[in-house]
Design a protein around this motif. Structure first.
Motif, PDB file in Angstrom:
ATOM      1  N   GLU A 179       0.796  -1.192   0.062  1.00 30.26           N
ATOM      2  CA  GLU A 179       0.035   0.033  -0.199  1.00 30.26           C
ATOM      3  C   GLU A 179       0.994   1.219   0.218  1.00 30.26           C
ATOM      4  O   GLU A 179       0.618   2.236  -0.560  1.00 30.26           O
ATOM      5  CB  GLU A 179      -0.995  -0.216   1.252  1.00 30.26           C
ATOM      6  CG  GLU A 179      -2.126   0.558   1.008  1.00 30.26           C
ATOM      7  CD  GLU A 179      -3.147   0.393   2.334  1.00 30.26           C
ATOM      8  OE1 GLU A 179      -3.478   1.378   3.078  1.00 30.26           O
ATOM      9  OE2 GLU A 179      -3.586  -0.569   2.286  1.00 30.26           O
ATOM     10  N   LEU A 180       1.959   1.291   0.595  1.00 35.00           N
ATOM     11  CA  LEU A 180       2.651   2.447   0.673  1.00 35.00           C
ATOM     12  C   LEU A 180       3.718   2.645  -0.295  1.00 35.00           C
ATOM     13  O   LEU A 180       4.400   3.790  -0.603  1.00 35.00           O
ATOM     14  CB  LEU A 180       3.722   2.362   2.001  1.00 35.00           C
ATOM     15  CG  LEU A 180       2.818   2.579   3.370  1.00 35.00           C
ATOM     16  CD1 LEU A 180       3.791   2.575   4.532  1.00 35.00           C
ATOM     17  CD2 LEU A 180       2.193   4.007   3.371  1.00 35.00           C
ATOM     18  N   GLU A 237      15.058   8.658   2.436  1.00 32.99           N
ATOM     19  CA  GLU A 237      13.682   9.413   2.135  1.00 32.99           C
ATOM     20  C   GLU A 237      13.338   9.088   0.875  1.00 32.99           C
ATOM     21  O   GLU A 237      14.283   9.158  -0.198  1.00 32.99           O
ATOM     22  CB  GLU A 237      13.897  10.846   2.529  1.00 32.99           C
ATOM     23  CG  GLU A 237      14.240  11.042   3.741  1.00 32.99           C
ATOM     24  CD  GLU A 237      14.488  12.579   4.263  1.00 32.99           C
ATOM     25  OE1 GLU A 237      14.341  13.419   3.363  1.00 32.99           O
ATOM     26  OE2 GLU A 237      14.590  12.748   5.484  1.00 32.99           O
ATOM     27  N   GLY A 257      10.430  10.022  -2.416  1.00 37.32           N
ATOM     28  CA  GLY A 257       9.363  10.762  -2.903  1.00 37.32           C
ATOM     29  C   GLY A 257       9.481  12.163  -2.604  1.00 37.32           C
ATOM     30  O   GLY A 257      10.335  12.613  -1.977  1.00 37.32           O
ATOM     31  N   GLY A 288       8.376  12.445   1.887  1.00 30.39           N
ATOM     32  CA  GLY A 288       6.932  11.756   2.214  1.00 30.39           C
ATOM     33  C   GLY A 288       6.876  10.524   2.639  1.00 30.39           C
ATOM     34  O   GLY A 288       6.177  10.006   3.688  1.00 30.39           O
ATOM     35  N   LEU A 289       7.788   9.742   2.130  1.00 29.00           N
ATOM     36  CA  LEU A 289       7.919   8.271   2.513  1.00 29.00           C
ATOM     37  C   LEU A 289       9.144   7.811   2.999  1.00 29.00           C
ATOM     38  O   LEU A 289      10.465   8.223   2.438  1.00 29.00           O
ATOM     39  CB  LEU A 289       7.469   7.201   1.158  1.00 29.00           C
ATOM     40  CG  LEU A 289       7.438   5.796   1.388  1.00 29.00           C
ATOM     41  CD1 LEU A 289       6.447   5.227   2.435  1.00 29.00           C
ATOM     42  CD2 LEU A 289       7.415   4.904   0.239  1.00 29.00           C
ATOM     43  N   LEU A 298       8.828   0.303   5.806  1.00 29.67           N
ATOM     44  CA  LEU A 298       8.279   1.760   5.155  1.00 29.67           C
ATOM     45  C   LEU A 298       7.274   2.337   5.821  1.00 29.67           C
ATOM     46  O   LEU A 298       6.457   1.772   6.712  1.00 29.67           O
ATOM     47  CB  LEU A 298       7.579   1.424   3.662  1.00 29.67           C
ATOM     48  CG  LEU A 298       8.478   0.889   2.753  1.00 29.67           C
ATOM     49  CD1 LEU A 298       7.265   0.389   1.388  1.00 29.67           C
ATOM     50  CD2 LEU A 298       9.545   1.755   2.346  1.00 29.67           C
ATOM     51  N   ARG A 299       7.333   3.928   5.848  1.00 35.10           N
ATOM     52  CA  ARG A 299       6.450   4.471   6.773  1.00 35.10           C
ATOM     53  C   ARG A 299       6.240   6.015   6.171  1.00 35.10           C
ATOM     54  O   ARG A 299       7.196   6.572   5.599  1.00 35.10           O
ATOM     55  CB  ARG A 299       6.616   4.554   8.304  1.00 35.10           C
ATOM     56  CG  ARG A 299       7.695   5.512   8.754  1.00 35.10           C
ATOM     57  CD  ARG A 299       8.002   5.375  10.141  1.00 35.10           C
ATOM     58  NE  ARG A 299       9.158   6.450  10.400  1.00 35.10           N
ATOM     59  CZ  ARG A 299       9.258   7.500  10.661  1.00 35.10           C
ATOM     60  NH1 ARG A 299       8.264   8.402  10.175  1.00 35.10           N
ATOM     61  NH2 ARG A 299      10.397   8.346  10.759  1.00 35.10           N
ATOM     62  N   ARG A 300       5.114   6.479   6.281  1.00 28.23           N
ATOM     63  CA  ARG A 300       4.780   7.587   5.859  1.00 28.23           C
ATOM     64  C   ARG A 300       5.640   8.691   6.884  1.00 28.23           C
ATOM     65  O   ARG A 300       5.312   8.550   7.951  1.00 28.23           O
ATOM     66  CB  ARG A 300       3.485   8.095   5.744  1.00 28.23           C
ATOM     67  CG  ARG A 300       2.620   7.488   4.570  1.00 28.23           C
ATOM     68  CD  ARG A 300       2.376   8.239   3.410  1.00 28.23           C
ATOM     69  NE  ARG A 300       1.830   7.367   2.673  1.00 28.23           N
ATOM     70  CZ  ARG A 300       2.389   7.360   1.281  1.00 28.23           C
ATOM     71  NH1 ARG A 300       3.520   8.029   1.040  1.00 28.23           N
ATOM     72  NH2 ARG A 300       1.717   6.813   0.269  1.00 28.23           N
ATOM     73  N   GLU A 301       6.268   9.646   6.797  1.00 29.27           N
ATOM     74  CA  GLU A 301       6.653  10.807   7.402  1.00 29.27           C
ATOM     75  C   GLU A 301       5.805  11.773   7.844  1.00 29.27           C
ATOM     76  O   GLU A 301       4.938  12.291   6.767  1.00 29.27           O
ATOM     77  CB  GLU A 301       7.763  11.342   6.428  1.00 29.27           C
ATOM     78  CG  GLU A 301       8.666  12.399   7.418  1.00 29.27           C
ATOM     79  CD  GLU A 301       9.459  11.919   8.422  1.00 29.27           C
ATOM     80  OE1 GLU A 301      10.257  12.454   9.183  1.00 29.27           O
ATOM     81  OE2 GLU A 301       9.704  10.286   8.439  1.00 29.27           O
ATOM     82  N   ARG A 302       5.548  12.124   8.625  1.00 27.92           N
ATOM     83  CA  ARG A 302       4.471  12.945   9.296  1.00 27.92           C
ATOM     84  C   ARG A 302       5.067  14.286   8.947  1.00 27.92           C
ATOM     85  O   ARG A 302       6.304  14.857   9.126  1.00 27.92           O
ATOM     86  CB  ARG A 302       4.144  13.171  10.832  1.00 27.92           C
ATOM     87  CG  ARG A 302       3.873  11.538  11.360  1.00 27.92           C
ATOM     88  CD  ARG A 302       3.145  11.650  12.642  1.00 27.92           C
ATOM     89  NE  ARG A 302       3.187  10.552  13.230  1.00 27.92           N
ATOM     90  CZ  ARG A 302       2.361   9.533  13.194  1.00 27.92           C
ATOM     91  NH1 ARG A 302       1.336   9.697  12.282  1.00 27.92           N
ATOM     92  NH2 ARG A 302       2.272   8.464  13.700  1.00 27.92           N
ATOM     93  N   SER A 303       3.950  15.196   8.313  1.00 26.68           N
ATOM     94  CA  SER A 303       4.476  16.656   8.138  1.00 26.68           C
ATOM     95  C   SER A 303       4.734  17.285   9.121  1.00 26.68           C
ATOM     96  O   SER A 303       4.210  17.355  10.251  1.00 26.68           O
ATOM     97  CB  SER A 303       3.375  17.109   7.192  1.00 26.68           C
ATOM     98  OG  SER A 303       3.506  18.601   7.118  1.00 26.68           O
TER      99      SER A 303
END
Length: 149
Positions: free
Chosen positions: A68-69, A109, A111, A115-116, A140-145
């Motif tokens: 998904e990521l 890092e 994207g 962001g990922l 993998l994880r989404r980086e929080r803004s």
């Protein structure tokens, strides 16, 4: 319905010969796969997006959260994890190589604006164990803004 005749010839008369020619089941690869699957299940249970990497740098397993990521920035090519951006692709490949050499964990890092994030780490194994295929993991994880709304 017709009953089977006790005197009827064997439906597969050469079955014993075929069984003698067939190789034994690949027990070692089944055991190795089971070990990797157990680790994969553990990451899934923890809610982590994980890609398990073998000793050749190829993906053994990608859990659904990782799929998904991966999206538009990360993909598989010939079993290897790749990034669409050339610079990121190089960094990701270098991180996997370092993990295979049991180097320190790396953060890549991916994207726009990172962001990922891929966290790449070694999964130390006994080199004498032929049934241990798993050598590294990519989380993998989404980086929080960091921007405040």
């Amino acid at each position: 319905m017709q009953k089977a005749d006790a005197t009827s010839p064997n439906r597969f008369p050469n079955a014993p010969e075929i069984c003698e020619l067939a190789p034994p089941p690949p027990f070692g690869s089944l055991l190795a796969g089971a070990r990797a699957r157990g680790v994969a299940d553990g990451f899934a249970w923890l809610g982590l997006a994980a890609i398990l990497i073998d000793d050749r740098g190829e993906a053994l397993h990608i859990n659904p959260a990782a799929v998904e990521l991966m999206g538009e920035f990360v993909y598989l090519e010939a079993g290897r994890l790749r990034a669409r951006d050339a610079r990121t692709d190089y960094a990701l490949a270098a991180a996997v190589r370092a993990a295979l050499d049991e180097g320190p964990p790396n953060r890549v890092e991916i994207g726009p604006a990172g962001g990922l994030v891929a966290h790449v780490a070694a999964m130390p194994a006994d080199p004498a164990d032929p049934y241990q295929l798993l050598r590294a993991v990519v989380l993998l994880r989404r980086e929080r803004s960091s921007a405040r709304h």
